[in-house]
Structure formats: structure tokens, C-alpha cells
Design an enzyme around this catalytic site. Structure first.
Site, PDB file in Angstrom:
ATOM      1  N   ASP A 147      39.194 -16.041 -12.159  1.00 31.69           N
ATOM      2  CA  ASP A 147      38.512 -15.631 -10.925  1.00 31.69           C
ATOM      3  C   ASP A 147      38.030 -16.888 -10.196  1.00 31.69           C
ATOM      4  O   ASP A 147      37.504 -17.813 -10.841  1.00 31.69           O
ATOM      5  CB  ASP A 147      37.238 -14.805 -11.220  1.00 31.69           C
ATOM      6  N   GLU A 149      35.441 -17.115  -8.336  1.00 31.89           N
ATOM      7  CA  GLU A 149      33.971 -17.212  -8.427  1.00 31.89           C
ATOM      8  C   GLU A 149      33.483 -17.809  -9.732  1.00 31.89           C
ATOM      9  O   GLU A 149      32.385 -18.352  -9.796  1.00 31.89           O
ATOM     10  CB  GLU A 149      33.345 -15.817  -8.336  1.00 31.89           C
ATOM     11  N   THR A 191      47.295 -13.068 -23.613  1.00 27.01           N
ATOM     12  CA  THR A 191      46.319 -13.950 -24.265  1.00 27.01           C
ATOM     13  C   THR A 191      46.744 -15.412 -24.119  1.00 27.01           C
ATOM     14  O   THR A 191      45.923 -16.278 -23.806  1.00 27.01           O
ATOM     15  CB  THR A 191      46.201 -13.561 -25.755  1.00 27.01           C
ATOM     16  N   LYS A 223      51.196 -16.126 -34.338  1.00 25.47           N
ATOM     17  CA  LYS A 223      51.777 -16.440 -33.033  1.00 25.47           C
ATOM     18  C   LYS A 223      50.672 -16.834 -32.046  1.00 25.47           C
ATOM     19  O   LYS A 223      50.776 -17.842 -31.335  1.00 25.47           O
ATOM     20  CB  LYS A 223      52.521 -15.206 -32.530  1.00 25.47           C
ATOM     21  N   CYS A 381      11.509   8.810 -13.738  1.00 26.18           N
ATOM     22  CA  CYS A 381      11.359   8.186 -12.414  1.00 26.18           C
ATOM     23  C   CYS A 381      11.642   9.199 -11.305  1.00 26.18           C
ATOM     24  O   CYS A 381      10.838  10.099 -11.096  1.00 26.18           O
ATOM     25  CB  CYS A 381      12.213   6.935 -12.313  1.00 26.18           C
ATOM     26  N   LEU A 382      12.798   9.131 -10.628  1.00 26.90           N
ATOM     27  CA  LEU A 382      13.073  10.141  -9.608  1.00 26.90           C
ATOM     28  C   LEU A 382      13.049  11.539 -10.237  1.00 26.90           C
ATOM     29  O   LEU A 382      12.691  12.522  -9.581  1.00 26.90           O
ATOM     30  CB  LEU A 382      14.436   9.868  -8.954  1.00 26.90           C
ATOM     31  N   GLN A 385       9.597  12.672 -10.014  1.00 26.82           N
ATOM     32  CA  GLN A 385       9.248  13.004  -8.630  1.00 26.82           C
ATOM     33  C   GLN A 385       9.822  14.369  -8.249  1.00 26.82           C
ATOM     34  O   GLN A 385       9.167  15.175  -7.585  1.00 26.82           O
ATOM     35  CB  GLN A 385       9.735  11.888  -7.697  1.00 26.82           C
ATOM     36  N   HIS A 507      10.643   3.842 -16.867  1.00 27.59           N
ATOM     37  CA  HIS A 507      11.973   3.946 -17.501  1.00 27.59           C
ATOM     38  C   HIS A 507      11.885   3.669 -18.994  1.00 27.59           C
ATOM     39  O   HIS A 507      12.134   2.537 -19.437  1.00 27.59           O
ATOM     40  CB  HIS A 507      12.941   2.963 -16.844  1.00 27.59           C
ATOM     41  N   GLU A 509      13.873   4.406 -21.256  1.00 28.54           N
ATOM     42  CA  GLU A 509      15.182   4.134 -21.878  1.00 28.54           C
ATOM     43  C   GLU A 509      15.415   2.650 -22.134  1.00 28.54           C
ATOM     44  O   GLU A 509      16.219   2.292 -22.993  1.00 28.54           O
ATOM     45  CB  GLU A 509      16.319   4.713 -21.012  1.00 28.54           C
TER      46      GLU A 509
HETATM   47  N1  GLN Z   1      13.605   6.419  -5.399  1.00 28.86           N
HETATM   48  C1  GLN Z   1      12.421   6.573  -6.163  1.00 28.86           C
HETATM   49  C2  GLN Z   1      11.385   5.506  -5.863  1.00 28.86           C
HETATM   50  O1  GLN Z   1      11.724   4.462  -5.334  1.00 28.86           O
HETATM   51  C3  GLN Z   1      12.728   6.602  -7.635  1.00 28.86           C
HETATM   52  C4  GLN Z   1      13.243   5.308  -8.184  1.00 28.86           C
HETATM   53  C5  GLN Z   1      13.885   5.437  -9.526  1.00 28.86           C
HETATM   54  O2  GLN Z   1      14.210   6.525  -9.979  1.00 28.86           O
HETATM   55  N2  GLN Z   1      14.136   4.319 -10.182  1.00 28.86           N
HETATM   56  O3  GLN Z   1      10.241   5.665  -6.170  1.00 28.86           O
END
Ligand code: GLN
Length: 539
Positions: A147, A149, A191, A223, A381-382, A385, A507, A509
């Protein structure tokens, strides 16, 4: 003296360089060495934070708030290497820093050039990790050899061995050895070509790790060794794993990679102890239960968009001896076909994070379905919400309730912009990012999952629950059970009258490891196992 391992990739992208680098990190740590991990990405974005998940998969957030490549997720799941801003550099960041220095007049009248100024900047980024006490720094170079870059990065790592001595550097090249059905054999030519490209720029790889569908014969290895100018024992097979990515380190050790690295770098270490890793795989292979989880997101078709969530679900599954079958459901399809048709029969529903309006109504319907049917629900997160919006509309009777992210003129802005966000216009690196403390309410589901009264979790958002509605929601059974230390930001919500309904503004995770699953994921999967067994009894 810290040793440096450089991992490059050839032939095609998506060979699993991140996973291989993480596996090498794990093997060396388990041999008793102190390891640091780093990724250099040749794209021009300063970080992946501004990229769509379609481009680069999930954006992985670190404690210090840096938004990084998803390979750093592998590093954290496999090793204990502390990751910081210095663990992920891009071309954009390197150039930005050189250009800022030029503007400050630091180059004293010189012409600023790729060599030496850009390459010096790259080398100094690599050296930052070689602090006292660190035995090995593993630096993965993103992209594929050849590449345009990648060139300054490859040039920098070539120079690196001149700076610190060839004996302190090891170049590992990950390559593809495809099987051609028509010819009925494995082909080594790609390779040879990719190693040829590396040698043209002055890098002779020490070790070749060959991704392949079928085992390499002795003749194939011979090889490759001959044409690529490496000893035959340095041609290591990495066969596709159809069972689990966590098999990779064990298979690399089986093929002698640990001994090879330790001897080539003259490192004094024991042979790696991977007993707990083997036990973990044993549990994964012999589950006592099976559950199915629906992940209802915007990017359902994209495997990498919620990578850490899928990993965390697997970790929690291992914890409960449960095989977790995850189905990715497109939120928009829930809008079109209805939750009954798409979500019946699942033991848990998870709504992940995200941005943008597409699929929002589908997520809200999925959450309503989980709430009304008593199906374990986990919102992230979202996802949290959306759970608030759903509750506002369907329980609190606030018609048209929404987030101001999606409807500026909603009569009930139950999710609104964080105060600190109101004056920000730049998009890159400006969200509420990184680890923040969260205080847990005694006696809550969250506190019982975590087994404590405070946690640090990683954030990446601009919006939050609007406190104007908090009292009203709490009186109706939507409890805020985790907040920022001053109580101002709602970080966790749960439903009093539900078997397992919990959503978080952060988050979790990003902090789950196969050997220590995240406690909320463990709680969610445990509830799903329970739900499945109750469902079984009802049938
Ligand atoms: N969009 C939403 C916010 O900015 C949730 C962000 C998200 O899920 N990481 O608060």
C-alpha cells in the site's frame, strides 16, 4: 534492553493481524515477560472516531478517552498491556504532530520531508512504549505491504533495527497461503511476492505466519522457506479456526512460535503457561446450556460494528457454561416487520450504541417488546437512551417523547445534549470520552451484578437523560441506579418490575475479558439462561 517485534501483513487485508499480534502478546506474557502492544494505522484520519462502522468496524475506547482501532480490543482481551493514547497512531496523527512542530519553527529552517522527519516521528511513537522494565514492545502495522500509505511506517521500522541493533528486533510477516480448488493445492506464490515487496524496501522478515485453510505440508514450508529466505522452522502455520478465535494462541504455541521468538530475541523466559486458557476453551466447547440473544442494531449486517459486544457475550457465556447464539437483527426490519415476528423466541434482547436516526423506532419497538414480555433486556449507550424514550412514550404517556439528537422540536426532550457539549462544534475527539466513575445504588440490580458500590466505565456519547423527567420516571418504576459522583448524570437505569431490564450510558463491553467476563454481561446472560429454562418449563 527492550526488544521490538514488528508485525506486518501481506497479500490481502483482514488476515487477522490484530488477533495474531494479541496472541503473540499473550504467549510472551504467559512466558513471564512484560509486554506492550501498539498499532500503527496508515490512514489519514487522526483517529477512527469520525469513521462510520462500515469503514473500520467498531471504535474502541480506552480508559484515557482515546478512540482507537478495534484491534486494541483484541490486545486488551488477550493481554495486560496497559493501553493509552500512545498505543494507536495514524498517519494523520503523525503528520499533525510534524506540521505543528514546523509551525512552531522547530525544524530550524530545514525542508520538512517524509524521510527523516515523518519516519523520526513514527520511531519516536514506537520508542514511547519502551519504558524501563518493558521486555517486549509489539507494534502492528495496519494495512497490507505494498500500500502506498504504509510506506513511511515500513521505512521507519526498517530504520529501527539500525538504531537499536538487529538482534533486538524481530520482523513477523503474516501472509495468506490460499488453497486453489482447481489445482488441488496450496499456493505459495502470493507469499513469495509479498515477502519480495518487503525485501525490496530492506526488511527481511524473520518469521512468516501463514494463514491457510489447509495444513501446510513439509514440502510447502520448505518451498516458502527457500523462496522467502527464512529457515524452515520460521515458517509457522496458522490454520483457520472455525470454532473460536481464542484457539489462535494455543495453535501458535503448538507450531513452536514461542520458542522461536524467545530464542531469536535471546529472551530469558519460561515456556508459556496457558492452562487457564485451555480450561476456558474446554468450557466453551462443552456448554451445559444454549441460549439465543437478539442484538438489535443499525449495523446488523456488519460483523465488526459491535465486535466487543459479541466478544463480551461469549465471555459471559463461558462463565455460565452456556453457548450464546447471537443473531444480529437490523433495527429497521423490526420497524417494517414488527417485533413479534422478528424477536419471538429469544432469551435476551440487547440494543447497542449508535448514532443517527435510522432504525431508532425499531429499537424502541424491540425494547417495548422486551419490557412487556419480561424478556431480559440490556441497553448500551444509545440502547439506554432508546429505553428511556420507550418508557416515556408508553409508560409515562409522554406522546412524541424523543432525544433532541433526532428531533430538536420534540415536546418531551427526555434525552438531551450534555451541558459540556453545548458549545462544541468540532466532531473529532469531542464527545464525553473515556473512564468516569459511577456510583451504584445499594440494593439495585446493578450493585448486585457488580458486587460493589462504585465502578469506572468507559463512555462515548454527547447526550444524556434529561433530569427534568427523572423524578416522574422513578415514581413510575424506571429507577436510576447508577450516577456520576455528583448525582447529575444518570449512568444506569433499571426497571423495578421486570426479571432483568438494565441499561447503561457507558460501554461495559470494552472491559470484558475471556478470563474475567464483565459482570453486567454475566448478569444478562445468566438472566437469559434462567429465562430459557422457565420458557422450557412452560412449553
Ligand atoms: N448518539 C448517542 C450520543 O451521542 C449515543 C452514543 C453511543 O451510543 N455511543 O449520546
Amino acid at each position: 534492553m527492550t526488544r521490538h517485534i514488528f508485525v506486518t501483513g501481506g497479500v490481502v487485508s483482514s488476515l487477522g493481524k490484530g488477533l495474531t499480534s494479541a496472541s503473540i502478546g499473550l504467549i510472551l506474557e504467559r512466558a513471564g515477560l512484560s509486554v506492550r502492544m501498539q498499532k500503527l494505522d496508515p490512514y489519514i484520519n487522526v483517529d477512527p472516531g469520525t469513521m462510520s462502522p462500515y469503514q473500520h468496524g467498531e471504535v474502541y475506547v480506552l480508559d484515557d478517552g482515546s478512540e482507537t482501532d478495534l484491534d486494541l480490543g483484541h490486545y486488551e482481551r488477550f493481554t495486560h498491556s496497559p493501553l493509552t493514547r500512545d498505543s494507536n497512531y495514524t498517519t494523520g496523527q503523525i503528520y499533525l504532530s510534524v506540521i505543528n512542530k514546523e509551525r512552531r519553527g522547530e525544524f530550524l529552517g530545514k525542508t520538512v520531508q517524509v524521510i527523516p522527519h515523518i519516519t523520526d516521528e513514527i520511531k519516536s511513537a514506537i520508542r514511547k512504549l519502551a519504558t524501563p522494565g518493558v521486555d517486549v514492545v509489539i507494534t502492528e502495522i495496519g494495512g497490507t505491504v505494498g500500500d502506498i500509505e504504509s510506506q513511511p511506517f515500513l521505512e521507519a521500522i526498517r530504520q529501527f533495527s539500525l538504531d537499536i541493533g538487529k538482534e533486538n528486533c524481530l520482523y513477523i510477516h503474516l501472509t495468506l497461503v490460499p488453497y486453489l480448488k482447481a489445482a488441488g493445492e496450496l499456493k505459495t506464490k502470493p507469499t513469495q511476492h509479498s515477502v519480495g515487496l518487503l525485501r525490496q524496501i530492506g526488511i527481511q522478515p524473520d518469521v512468516l505466519i501463514c494463514r491457510t485453510e489447509r495444513s501446510l505440508s513439509h514440502a510447502d514450508r520448505q518451498k516458502i522457506a527457500l523462496f522467502c529466505n527464512v529457515p524452515i522452522e520460521a515458517v509457522i502455520e496458522e490454520k483457520d479456526k472455525d470454532f473460536s478465535i481464542y484457539e489462535v494462541p494455543l495453535s501458535l504455541v503448538e507450531h513452536g512460535l514461542d520458542e522461536l521468538i524467545l530464542s531469536k530475541l535471546a529472551l530469558d523466559a519460561s515456556s508459556p503457561n496457558l492452562d487457564d486458557w485451555r480450561q476456558m476453551l474446554h468450557r466453551l466447547r462443552n456448554p451445559a446450556h444454549e441460549i439465543s440473544i437478539a442484538v438489535v442494531g443499525k449495523y446488523a449486517e456488519h460483523r465488526d460494528a459491535y465486535k466487543s459486544i459479541y466478544e463480551a457475550l461469549d465471555h459471559a457465556g463461558m462463565h455460565h457454561s452456556a453457548q450464546v447464539r447471537v443473531n444480529r437483527i437490523q433495527a429497521e426490519s423490526v420497524e417494517q416487520e414488527g417485533p413479534e415476528r422478528l424477536l419471538s423466541g429469544y432469551d435476551g434482547i440487547l440494543v447497542p450504541g449508535g448514532f443517527g436516526e435510522r432504525g431508532i423506532e425499531g429499537k424502541i419497538e424491540a425494547i417495548r417488546f422486551a419490557r412487556e414480555r419480561g424478556i431480559p433486556f440490556f441497553g448500551i449507550c444509545l440502547g439506554m437512551q432508546c429505553a428511556v424514550i420507550e418508557f416515556a412514550r408508553n409508560v409515562a404517556g409522554l406522546a412524541g417523547a424523543h432525544s433532541t439528537e433526532f428531533n430538536k422540536d420534540t415536546p418531551h426532550p427526555v434525552i438531551c445534549l450534555l451541558d459540556e457539549q453545548k458549545k462544541i462544534t468540532d466532531k473529532g475527539g469531542t464527545m464525553r470520552l473515556g473512564a468516569h466513575p459511577c456510583m451504584l445504588k445499594t440494593g439495585s440490580l446493578a450493585a448486585s451484578c457488580y458486587g460493589g458500590d462504585s465502578v469506572y466505565e468507559r463512555h462515548r456519547h454527547r447526550y444524556e437523560l434529561n433530569n427534568v423527567y427523572r423524578k416522574q420516571f422513578e415514581s413510575l418504576g424506571l429507577l436510576v441506579t447508577g450516577t456520576s459522583p455528583d448525582g447529575a448524570l444518570a449512568e444506569i437505569i433499571e426497571l423495578a418490575e421486570h426479571p432483568w431490564f438494565l441499561a447503561v450510558q457507558y460501554h461495559p463491553e470494552f472491559k470484558s475479558k475471556p478470563t474475567s467476563p464483565h459482570r453486567l454481561f454475566a448478569g444478562f446472560v445468566g438472566a437469559a439462561v434462567e429465562h430459557r429454562s422457565l420458557r422450557g418449563e412452560r412449553v
